[in-house]
Design an enzyme around this catalytic site. Structure first.
Site, PDB file in Angstrom:
ATOM      1  CE  LYS A 267      -4.164  -1.864   2.205  1.00 14.00           C
ATOM      2  NZ  LYS A 267      -5.179  -1.663   3.248  1.00 14.00           N
TER       3      LYS A 267
ATOM      4  CG  ASP B 189      -8.785   0.443   3.757  1.00 15.00           C
ATOM      5  OD1 ASP B 189      -9.609  -0.358   3.294  1.00 15.00           O
ATOM      6  OD2 ASP B 189      -7.557   0.212   3.802  1.00 15.00           O
TER       7      ASP B 189
HETATM    8  P1  NAP Z   1      -1.003  -3.420  10.612  1.00 15.79           P
HETATM    9  O1  NAP Z   1      -0.618  -2.213   9.839  1.00 15.79           O
HETATM   10  O2  NAP Z   1      -0.065  -4.553  10.720  1.00 15.79           O
HETATM   11  O3  NAP Z   1      -1.361  -2.905  12.107  1.00 15.79           O
HETATM   12  C1  NAP Z   1      -1.783  -3.781  13.120  1.00 15.79           C
HETATM   13  C2  NAP Z   1      -1.908  -3.048  14.451  1.00 15.79           C
HETATM   14  O4  NAP Z   1      -2.304  -4.004  15.440  1.00 15.79           O
HETATM   15  C3  NAP Z   1      -0.594  -2.443  14.943  1.00 15.79           C
HETATM   16  O5  NAP Z   1      -0.862  -1.306  15.718  1.00 15.79           O
HETATM   17  C4  NAP Z   1      -0.046  -3.570  15.805  1.00 15.79           C
HETATM   18  O6  NAP Z   1       0.826  -3.131  16.802  1.00 15.79           O
HETATM   19  C5  NAP Z   1      -1.308  -4.074  16.453  1.00 15.79           C
HETATM   20  N1  NAP Z   1      -1.176  -5.451  16.900  1.00 15.79           N
HETATM   21  C6  NAP Z   1      -0.907  -6.537  16.145  1.00 15.79           C
HETATM   22  N2  NAP Z   1      -0.897  -7.650  16.901  1.00 15.79           N
HETATM   23  C7  NAP Z   1      -1.139  -7.242  18.166  1.00 15.79           C
HETATM   24  C8  NAP Z   1      -1.235  -7.906  19.408  1.00 15.79           C
HETATM   25  N3  NAP Z   1      -1.080  -9.211  19.490  1.00 15.79           N
HETATM   26  N4  NAP Z   1      -1.501  -7.168  20.522  1.00 15.79           N
HETATM   27  C9  NAP Z   1      -1.648  -5.823  20.442  1.00 15.79           C
HETATM   28  N5  NAP Z   1      -1.578  -5.131  19.279  1.00 15.79           N
HETATM   29  C10 NAP Z   1      -1.321  -5.834  18.168  1.00 15.79           C
HETATM   30  O7  NAP Z   1      -2.358  -4.032  10.071  1.00 15.79           O
HETATM   31  P2  NAP Z   1      -3.605  -3.260   9.444  1.00 15.79           P
HETATM   32  O8  NAP Z   1      -3.497  -3.232   7.979  1.00 15.79           O
HETATM   33  O9  NAP Z   1      -3.777  -1.980  10.178  1.00 15.79           O
HETATM   34  O10 NAP Z   1      -4.794  -4.272   9.784  1.00 15.79           O
HETATM   35  C11 NAP Z   1      -5.248  -4.446  11.099  1.00 15.79           C
HETATM   36  C12 NAP Z   1      -6.423  -5.434  11.134  1.00 15.79           C
HETATM   37  O11 NAP Z   1      -7.530  -4.887  10.429  1.00 15.79           O
HETATM   38  C13 NAP Z   1      -6.103  -6.777  10.436  1.00 15.79           C
HETATM   39  O12 NAP Z   1      -6.742  -7.799  11.147  1.00 15.79           O
HETATM   40  C14 NAP Z   1      -6.739  -6.630   9.069  1.00 15.79           C
HETATM   41  O13 NAP Z   1      -7.121  -7.852   8.519  1.00 15.79           O
HETATM   42  C15 NAP Z   1      -7.955  -5.782   9.421  1.00 15.79           C
HETATM   43  N6  NAP Z   1      -8.427  -4.986   8.274  1.00 15.79           N
HETATM   44  C16 NAP Z   1      -9.731  -5.122   7.936  1.00 15.79           C
HETATM   45  C17 NAP Z   1     -10.229  -4.364   6.901  1.00 15.79           C
HETATM   46  C18 NAP Z   1     -11.675  -4.503   6.531  1.00 15.79           C
HETATM   47  O14 NAP Z   1     -12.043  -4.047   5.449  1.00 15.79           O
HETATM   48  N7  NAP Z   1     -12.505  -5.086   7.381  1.00 15.79           N
HETATM   49  C19 NAP Z   1      -9.396  -3.467   6.202  1.00 15.79           C
HETATM   50  C20 NAP Z   1      -8.062  -3.339   6.602  1.00 15.79           C
HETATM   51  C21 NAP Z   1      -7.580  -4.110   7.659  1.00 15.79           C
HETATM   52  P3  NAP Z   1       2.352  -2.739  16.469  1.00 15.79           P
HETATM   53  O15 NAP Z   1       2.306  -1.336  16.035  1.00 15.79           O
HETATM   54  O16 NAP Z   1       3.028  -2.978  17.757  1.00 15.79           O
HETATM   55  O17 NAP Z   1       2.814  -3.679  15.369  1.00 15.79           O
END
Ligand code: NAP
Length: 286
Positions: A71, A107
């Protein structure tokens, strides 16, 4: 099935990996139901530069969805980027118009539309985000830009990532009150005072680690609306507990569908048949 011919327009998702993507199911259901001569495929890509050169040179390659981890990387190869995507620093959608590649990010606006469809007002509300990653960044920027909430609070895990996000938001939106805190330490403090709760970590997602959200469910009530971005499973523990306590809930699938609907409209010029897309993706998730 549509009849593929010389006029068929191609759309695709690129990412690494993409095997899990539901986007082909969503978009192809939409194209077929409206009888549009479009097809949507998925490509597992590591070389973003070559991929976008290919797209640019192919007349019938109409649009792309971009997923993890590309992205941010695609931005360098685009001709124009919508201001909101530029602020967020990530693009999840490309439109091929003439010989130009135009980038945007659906998004945030898609999430906003999921709240609107659920008749939940966001302006003048206090919004609490769990997580400080790419998806939260996109949604927080869109909310700050479009709905003017009273306050945005973001709870993260890694201090540097959390602080960077908060400082970028404060810089662009000096008139909005932003707060930050640490996940699993600050929830009891912030849940009662925020009407809108958006879970944006992968906790609870099928196949993810066994980490659990230490969430004070007893503090939830009918005054809350809870969205969980995770959509596998459709009803996460958080959504299940929130519903039990009278909260309004919005699934991650609604967010996924609404952001896809905006892409569909951009590429085809037609309103997305959301119910048909929802039926198709729910069937695929079973
Ligand atoms: P990302 O950029 O990897 O960010 C993930 C966030 O969650 C970061 O702040 C990370 O912390 C935190 N995190 C991960 N594992 C954790 C844990 N075990 N305990 C506490 N915090 C944790 O991912 P993203 O793209 O933002 O996506 C996040 C979630 O949203 C995913 O599950 C994805 O599938 C979902 N999503 C859904 C949609 C939809 O359309 N429904 C769209 C986009 C994303 P750190 O900063 O410490 O790494």
């Amino acid at each position: 099935m549509i009849n593929i011919d010389v006029n068929t327009q191609l759309c695709a998702v690129i990412g690494h990996p993409v095997r899990h993507s539901l986007s082909p199911v969503i978009h192809n259901a939409g194209f077929q139901s409206l009888g549009l001569n479009y097809v949507y495929l998925a490509f597992d890509i590591t070389d973003v530069d070559s991929c976008l050169r290919g797209m640019r040179s192919m007349d019938g390659f109409r649009g792309m969805s971009i997923t993890i981890p590309h992205k941010e990387a695609v931005i360098t190869f685009l001709d124009e980027i919508e201001p909101i995507a530029k602020q967020i620093g990530s693009v999840n959608t490309i439109l091929h118009e003439g010989n130009k590649l135009l980038g945007t990010n659906t998004d945030g606006k898609g999430t906003l539309n999921a709240f609107r469809r659920a008749n939940v007002e966001l302006s003048k509300k206090k919004i609490l985000f769990l997580g400080a990653g790419g998806a939260v960044r996109a949604v927080a920027f869109a909310f700050a830009e479009i709905v003017q909430p009273e306050q945005i609070t973001i709870l993260g895990r890694t201090p540097s990532r959390l602080e960077k996000l908060i400082s970028d938001l404060k810089y662009v939106f000096p008139h909005i009150y932003f707060q930050q805190g640490y996940l699993n330490q600050s929830l009891e403090e912030y849940v009662p005072s925020h009407e809108i709760i958006i879970q944006g970590t992968p906790i609870g997602m099928e196949g993810h680690s066994n980490d659990r959200l230490v969430f004070p469910f007893v503090l939830l009530g009918p005054e809350h609306t809870v969205l969980d971005m995770v959509y596998r499973p459709l009803y996460t523990e958080l959504l299940y507990e929130a519903k039990k306590r009278g909260c309004k809930i919005i699934t991650g699938l609604e967010m996924l569908l609404e952001q896809a609907a905006l892409q569909f409209e951009l590429w085809t010029g037609h309103s997305a048949p959301l119910n048909i897309m929802r039926n198709a993706v729910e069937k695929a998730l079973k």
